[in-house]
Design an enzyme around this catalytic site. Sequence first.
Site, mmCIF file in Angstrom:
data_model
loop_
_atom_site.group_PDB
_atom_site.id
_atom_site.type_symbol
_atom_site.label_atom_id
_atom_site.label_comp_id
_atom_site.label_asym_id
_atom_site.label_seq_id
_atom_site.Cartn_x
_atom_site.Cartn_y
_atom_site.Cartn_z
ATOM 1 N N HIS A 170 1.734 4.265 -2.729
ATOM 2 C CA HIS A 170 1.578 5.904 -2.767
ATOM 3 C C HIS A 170 2.934 6.361 -3.208
ATOM 4 O O HIS A 170 3.072 7.369 -4.249
ATOM 5 C CB HIS A 170 1.617 6.321 -1.320
ATOM 6 C CG HIS A 170 0.368 6.171 -0.639
ATOM 7 N ND1 HIS A 170 -0.783 6.653 -1.294
ATOM 8 C CD2 HIS A 170 -0.170 5.520 0.445
ATOM 9 C CE1 HIS A 170 -1.868 6.428 -0.518
ATOM 10 N NE2 HIS A 170 -1.520 5.828 0.665
ATOM 11 N N HIS A 219 -5.180 7.228 -2.359
ATOM 12 C CA HIS A 219 -6.106 6.175 -1.982
ATOM 13 C C HIS A 219 -7.375 6.128 -3.021
ATOM 14 O O HIS A 219 -7.669 7.282 -3.515
ATOM 15 C CB HIS A 219 -6.745 6.678 -0.578
ATOM 16 C CG HIS A 219 -5.802 6.470 0.608
ATOM 17 N ND1 HIS A 219 -5.535 7.341 1.270
ATOM 18 C CD2 HIS A 219 -5.013 5.351 0.859
ATOM 19 C CE1 HIS A 219 -4.528 6.806 2.272
ATOM 20 N NE2 HIS A 219 -4.228 5.903 1.876
ATOM 21 N N HIS A 261 0.757 -1.142 0.084
ATOM 22 C CA HIS A 261 -0.056 0.121 0.092
ATOM 23 C C HIS A 261 0.970 1.416 0.100
ATOM 24 O O HIS A 261 0.864 2.121 -0.782
ATOM 25 C CB HIS A 261 -0.809 0.110 1.405
ATOM 26 C CG HIS A 261 -1.759 1.002 1.517
ATOM 27 N ND1 HIS A 261 -3.051 1.128 1.310
ATOM 28 C CD2 HIS A 261 -1.451 2.470 1.784
ATOM 29 C CE1 HIS A 261 -3.757 2.230 1.656
ATOM 30 N NE2 HIS A 261 -2.697 3.208 1.942
ATOM 31 N N GLU A 262 1.933 1.305 0.985
ATOM 32 C CA GLU A 262 2.727 2.507 1.008
ATOM 33 C C GLU A 262 3.585 2.500 -0.185
ATOM 34 O O GLU A 262 3.724 3.685 -0.806
ATOM 35 C CB GLU A 262 3.460 2.458 2.230
ATOM 36 C CG GLU A 262 2.661 2.298 3.532
ATOM 37 C CD GLU A 262 1.813 3.586 3.925
ATOM 38 O OE1 GLU A 262 1.844 4.716 2.995
ATOM 39 O OE2 GLU A 262 0.716 3.413 4.481
#
EC number: 3.4.24.-
Length: 236
Positions: A165, A171, A161-162
């Site tokens: 980014h 998101h 997830h990070e």
Amino acid sequence: DDCIVVEYYIVTDSAFTKRFKSNSALTKYVTVMFTGVQNLMDTLELGIGVRLLGVTAFNEETEPSFIIDNLISGPPEAFDPDVLITAMSEYYCNHQIGLAKNTDLIFLITARGMGDPREDGTVDINTAGIANSAGVYKPCLKAGVATDDSDYNERVDTLAHESVHLLGSPHDGEGPDQVSLEGSPGAANCPAKAGYIMGNRNDKNKYKFSPCTKKCVEYLLSKPAASCIFEQCSGF
């Protein structure tokens, strides 16, 4: 033909390091995490490979200033994520040597929690990870933090997830204004409730990235500055 390979340098804080009997046990554990991260990245269908360049396991004697200076004593010991990511980014901006210089992404894995400091000196632990938006090819912004609570799926999800980014995706449900990259398509067209990794993960989609995330990452990869992520294909 060129291959897309995102290289990682992992550093661990003393709280994480001391859970392991040896450095080799710690490195093995981190290596297994990357198998999981690769499986999630594969759902982007962009041919992105992940490669672990190396691991530095800090102990109480060797922890750098960005960790020590920003530790909130609690109890329990914890970090304010915004303060930590800013300090970490600045630290590696000023210490561009060895793996820290050569890698695409630097991640701190911590066994301490992150969240909002309360007035009584404790911390409301509510944050699994944090990373700079679209920071992948920027030496002073290529940092991320992932907390490890010993649940394999949770920590692999957090790292993936990070990472995404850092690769230019906000998101799900967020517009281009949430991405530090001009011209990004954003992810407003993919509602968070669809349940993908960048949304509020549900059983059906929690191990996949949304079509919007894919478009955002694809856009970042199309930029000339992203050329450092491309390399000659070997038997990778």
